[in-house]
Design a protein around this motif. Structure first.
Motif, PDB file in Angstrom:
ATOM      1  N   ASP A   1       0.841  -1.197   0.000  1.00 50.70           N
ATOM      2  CA  ASP A   1       0.000   0.000   0.000  1.00 50.70           C
ATOM      3  C   ASP A   1       0.877   1.247   0.000  1.00 50.70           C
ATOM      4  O   ASP A   1       2.114   1.160  -0.040  1.00 50.70           O
ATOM      5  CB  ASP A   1      -0.979  -0.001   1.180  1.00 50.70           C
ATOM      6  N   ALA A   2       0.244   2.425   0.017  1.00 49.13           N
ATOM      7  CA  ALA A   2       0.989   3.673  -0.114  1.00 49.13           C
ATOM      8  C   ALA A   2       2.027   3.835   0.997  1.00 49.13           C
ATOM      9  O   ALA A   2       3.168   4.240   0.744  1.00 49.13           O
ATOM     10  CB  ALA A   2       0.027   4.859  -0.128  1.00 49.13           C
ATOM     11  N   ALA A   3       1.650   3.487   2.236  1.00 48.12           N
ATOM     12  CA  ALA A   3       2.577   3.642   3.352  1.00 48.12           C
ATOM     13  C   ALA A   3       3.762   2.691   3.221  1.00 48.12           C
ATOM     14  O   ALA A   3       4.914   3.064   3.454  1.00 48.12           O
ATOM     15  CB  ALA A   3       1.840   3.409   4.676  1.00 48.12           C
ATOM     16  N   GLU A   4       3.480   1.438   2.826  1.00 51.84           N
ATOM     17  CA  GLU A   4       4.550   0.464   2.671  1.00 51.84           C
ATOM     18  C   GLU A   4       5.465   0.844   1.510  1.00 51.84           C
ATOM     19  O   GLU A   4       6.685   0.692   1.592  1.00 51.84           O
ATOM     20  CB  GLU A   4       3.950  -0.926   2.450  1.00 51.84           C
ATOM     21  N   LEU A   5       4.883   1.345   0.431  1.00 49.86           N
ATOM     22  CA  LEU A   5       5.697   1.767  -0.703  1.00 49.86           C
ATOM     23  C   LEU A   5       6.619   2.908  -0.305  1.00 49.86           C
ATOM     24  O   LEU A   5       7.803   2.921  -0.659  1.00 49.86           O
ATOM     25  CB  LEU A   5       4.790   2.186  -1.862  1.00 49.86           C
ATOM     26  N   LYS A   6       6.094   3.843   0.443  1.00 51.79           N
ATOM     27  CA  LYS A   6       6.912   4.967   0.912  1.00 51.79           C
ATOM     28  C   LYS A   6       8.057   4.460   1.788  1.00 51.79           C
ATOM     29  O   LYS A   6       9.201   4.926   1.691  1.00 51.79           O
ATOM     30  CB  LYS A   6       6.044   5.953   1.684  1.00 51.79           C
ATOM     31  N   ARG A   7       7.773   3.458   2.650  1.00 47.38           N
ATOM     32  CA  ARG A   7       8.808   2.912   3.522  1.00 47.38           C
ATOM     33  C   ARG A   7       9.884   2.200   2.701  1.00 47.38           C
ATOM     34  O   ARG A   7      11.085   2.337   2.967  1.00 47.38           O
ATOM     35  CB  ARG A   7       8.175   1.933   4.520  1.00 47.38           C
ATOM     36  N   LEU A   8       9.467   1.428   1.687  1.00 42.93           N
ATOM     37  CA  LEU A   8      10.427   0.710   0.853  1.00 42.93           C
ATOM     38  C   LEU A   8      11.358   1.673   0.121  1.00 42.93           C
ATOM     39  O   LEU A   8      12.551   1.417  -0.024  1.00 42.93           O
ATOM     40  CB  LEU A   8       9.686  -0.173  -0.153  1.00 42.93           C
ATOM     41  N   ILE A   9      10.791   2.788  -0.326  1.00 42.47           N
ATOM     42  CA  ILE A   9      11.614   3.781  -1.014  1.00 42.47           C
ATOM     43  C   ILE A   9      12.629   4.389  -0.046  1.00 42.47           C
ATOM     44  O   ILE A   9      13.800   4.587  -0.380  1.00 42.47           O
ATOM     45  CB  ILE A   9      10.730   4.867  -1.646  1.00 42.47           C
ATOM     46  N   SER A  10      12.179   4.669   1.185  1.00 47.32           N
ATOM     47  CA  SER A  10      13.081   5.282   2.168  1.00 47.32           C
ATOM     48  C   SER A  10      14.196   4.333   2.578  1.00 47.32           C
ATOM     49  O   SER A  10      15.293   4.766   2.953  1.00 47.32           O
ATOM     50  CB  SER A  10      12.293   5.720   3.404  1.00 47.32           C
ATOM     51  N   LEU A  11      13.943   3.012   2.503  1.00 45.90           N
ATOM     52  CA  LEU A  11      14.946   2.028   2.900  1.00 45.90           C
ATOM     53  C   LEU A  11      15.832   1.596   1.737  1.00 45.90           C
ATOM     54  O   LEU A  11      16.791   0.849   1.935  1.00 45.90           O
ATOM     55  CB  LEU A  11      14.250   0.787   3.487  1.00 45.90           C
ATOM     56  N   ALA A  12      15.490   2.015   0.518  1.00 39.18           N
ATOM     57  CA  ALA A  12      16.223   1.561  -0.656  1.00 39.18           C
ATOM     58  C   ALA A  12      17.682   1.988  -0.576  1.00 39.18           C
ATOM     59  O   ALA A  12      18.010   3.112  -0.170  1.00 39.18           O
ATOM     60  CB  ALA A  12      15.580   2.131  -1.918  1.00 39.18           C
ATOM     61  N   ARG A  13      18.532   1.061  -0.970  1.00 39.96           N
ATOM     62  CA  ARG A  13      19.975   1.335  -0.959  1.00 39.96           C
ATOM     63  C   ARG A  13      20.320   2.276  -2.109  1.00 39.96           C
ATOM     64  O   ARG A  13      20.068   1.970  -3.279  1.00 39.96           O
ATOM     65  CB  ARG A  13      20.763   0.028  -1.094  1.00 39.96           C
ATOM     66  N   VAL A  14      20.888   3.420  -1.774  1.00 38.33           N
ATOM     67  CA  VAL A  14      21.228   4.438  -2.763  1.00 38.33           C
ATOM     68  C   VAL A  14      22.701   4.761  -2.653  1.00 38.33           C
ATOM     69  O   VAL A  14      23.214   5.054  -1.562  1.00 38.33           O
ATOM     70  CB  VAL A  14      20.388   5.723  -2.554  1.00 38.33           C
ATOM     71  N   ASP A  15      23.386   4.680  -3.766  1.00 39.02           N
ATOM     72  CA  ASP A  15      24.798   5.027  -3.813  1.00 39.02           C
ATOM     73  C   ASP A  15      24.960   6.488  -3.391  1.00 39.02           C
ATOM     74  O   ASP A  15      24.257   7.367  -3.886  1.00 39.02           O
ATOM     75  CB  ASP A  15      25.311   4.846  -5.248  1.00 39.02           C
ATOM     76  N   PRO A  16      25.856   6.785  -2.433  1.00 41.02           N
ATOM     77  CA  PRO A  16      26.028   8.170  -1.989  1.00 41.02           C
ATOM     78  C   PRO A  16      26.468   9.110  -3.104  1.00 41.02           C
ATOM     79  O   PRO A  16      26.357  10.324  -2.982  1.00 41.02           O
ATOM     80  CB  PRO A  16      27.110   8.061  -0.904  1.00 41.02           C
ATOM     81  N   ARG A  17      26.929   8.533  -4.222  1.00 41.01           N
ATOM     82  CA  ARG A  17      27.331   9.382  -5.344  1.00 41.01           C
ATOM     83  C   ARG A  17      26.136   9.783  -6.216  1.00 41.01           C
ATOM     84  O   ARG A  17      26.317  10.435  -7.246  1.00 41.01           O
ATOM     85  CB  ARG A  17      28.357   8.640  -6.201  1.00 41.01           C
ATOM     86  N   SER A  18      24.917   9.381  -5.817  1.00 44.82           N
ATOM     87  CA  SER A  18      23.728   9.694  -6.618  1.00 44.82           C
ATOM     88  C   SER A  18      23.334  11.153  -6.449  1.00 44.82           C
ATOM     89  O   SER A  18      22.237  11.484  -5.987  1.00 44.82           O
ATOM     90  CB  SER A  18      22.567   8.786  -6.211  1.00 44.82           C
TER      91      SER A  18
END
Length: 444
Positions: free
Chosen positions: A17-34
């Motif tokens: 759902d919207a809340a879970e999707l938002k959480r998954l995005i916040s936890l996504a591994r992002v290269d610090p060079r992004s």
């Protein structure tokens, strides 16, 4: 990015759902060079993780390039080197997509966010999109068709559905109401529905390759409105056909047909090089003008671009495509546009798709060869039947001299026919390999 409570995501039986999707995005591994102006390559076997990482990179201001998990380590390393060696990029760029690679090495195409988002309203109108519609992105995310569909769905707060596996299955179709994909994806969806799969599909947005008229008729018979379109990774949307009467310029797209001194003999006398101006154009290639490739550009503030396609623009506004100028085949002093022959062959009953290519031949330059993919349940055509049909449809110079049959043409992840693989498989075809195995059977 998702804007409202309806921005949900489902893959197979797993729903976010919207809340879970938002959480998954916040936890996504992002290269610090992004950082803005830097390309971030995302390769993940999970489409959900890949999409969430892509959205996280965008929130950080980086440029997203979704890669293919099947790429080998050498290819990945070479691409990473290309990204690292690229000149400084404008900070307003958002997306990087690769060309299909169906005829050579794929190139990385750069675009800003608006070049996609400015087409959303036109798509809403073409498909009569409402608040309750749910979007099925029917191809892998490496395909610009699928990535675009995902961003279109989430930014419009429409529920997004991703296939559970490598291809569509019955469980993927419900409750999706609009399918975005290739003709191959539409064909698969229709097969599932005709075999009893539960479906809520009412419309389909189809691109990537030519849509066969029989496929449109099948879809309409099941109550599915089909909008097919012509475009390119570099140009995005160029023209659309919403009723089967022909391609017409996409909203806010201006077209020019320019004289082409090198126009092949097989093309219409009125055919010229197609140039496009629109809000949807890409910015260019990762390596800039040193990347080679088909793209050419004129002007800066309101540019015109071409990828070398030949076309005619009829008096009724219909755009007719005649293939790439550099894809012509010289045979016995005649120049043949493969797409013209392919279109004629696809019009024959039982033929799902056809690909024409050149086989080297002394003295005459090349012979035309054709690989025929026939529809499920249809009898395989004989060489005599194919030759007879070709005589009815084509002039002598445009008739294939070698024929191959297959139940399934090799395709890129984007759903386009892999022309290089077609020629390689045909070269090794024998009369003893069953066509349904994925190899070709010769009917020489």
């Amino acid at each position: 990015m998702p804007r409202g409570p309806a921005a949900t995501l489902r893959r197979g039986e797993v729903f976010h759902d919207a809340a879970e999707l938002k959480r998954l995005i916040s936890l996504a591994r992002v290269d610090p060079r992004s950082a803005p102006g830097r390309v971030h390559l995302i390769i993940d076997p999970s489409p959900v993780r890949a999409l969430c990482r892509a959205l996280a990179v965008r929130r950080a201001g980086g440029i997203v390039l979704v890669g293919d998990p099947r790429w080998g380590p050498q290819f990945r390393a070479a691409l990473a080197q290309r990204i690292a060696a690229a000149p400084p990029l404008p900070t307003d760029l958002a997306w990087a997509t690769s060309t299909s690679g169906s005829t050579g090495s794929p190139r990385v195409v750069l675009r800003d966010a608006r070049s996609w988002s400015s087409s959303f309203a036109a798509i809403d109108a073409l498909l009569a999109v409402g608040e309750r519609d749910q979007i099925l992105a029917a191809s892998p995310l490496i395909s610009s068709i699928a990535l675009f569909a995902a961003i279109y769905a989430l930014e419009g707060s429409h529920p997004l559905i991703l296939p559970a596996g490598a291809q569509l299955e019955a469980g993927d179709l419900h409750p999706a109401t609009i399918l975005h994909g290739t003709p191959q994806a539409l064909r698969r969806a229709l097969e599932l529905i005709e075999n009893g799969a539960r479906s809520s599909l009412r419309a389909a947005m189809i691109g990537g390759s030519r849509l066969d008229s029989h496929l449109r008729t099948r879809a309409e018979g099941l109550g599915i409105t089909v909008v097919s379109y012509y475009g390119a990774a570099e140009l995005s949307f160029v023209a659309a056909d919403s009723d089967g009467t022909g391609l017409r310029p996409f909203p806010d797209v201006a077209l020019q047909i320019r004289a082409n001194p090198a126009r092949p003999e097989g093309a219409s006398p009125a055919a010229g090089e197609l140039w496009v101006s629109s809000p949807y154009l890409a910015r260019g290639y990762l390596e800039g003008d040193t990347a080679g490739g088909a793209l050419r550009r004129e002007g800066r503030e309101h540019p015109w671009m071409s990828v070398g396609d030949l076309a005619t623009l009829e008096s009724d506004g219909v755009l007719r495509l005649h293939g790439r100028g550099d894809g012509a085949i010289l045979t016995a002093s005649a120049t043949v546009i493969p797409e013209d022959v392919e279109a004629a062959l696809r019009s024959l009953p039982g033929i799902a798709d056809a690909i024409v290519f050149a086989v080297a031949a002394p003295r005459i330059g090349a012979l035309l060869a054709a690989v025929i993919e026939w529809e499920d349940g249809a009898p395989a055509p004989t060489r005599a039947a194919l030759n007879a049909a070709a005589r009815e449809l084509l002039t002598s110079s445009h008739r294939p001299r070698r024929w191959y049959l297959t139940g399934s043409l090799p395709r890129t992840l984007a759903g386009k026919v892999d022309r290089g693989a077609v020629a390689a498989r045909a070269a090794s075809a024998t009369t003893t390999i069953p066509a349904e195995s994925g190899a070709f059977r010769s009917v020489l």
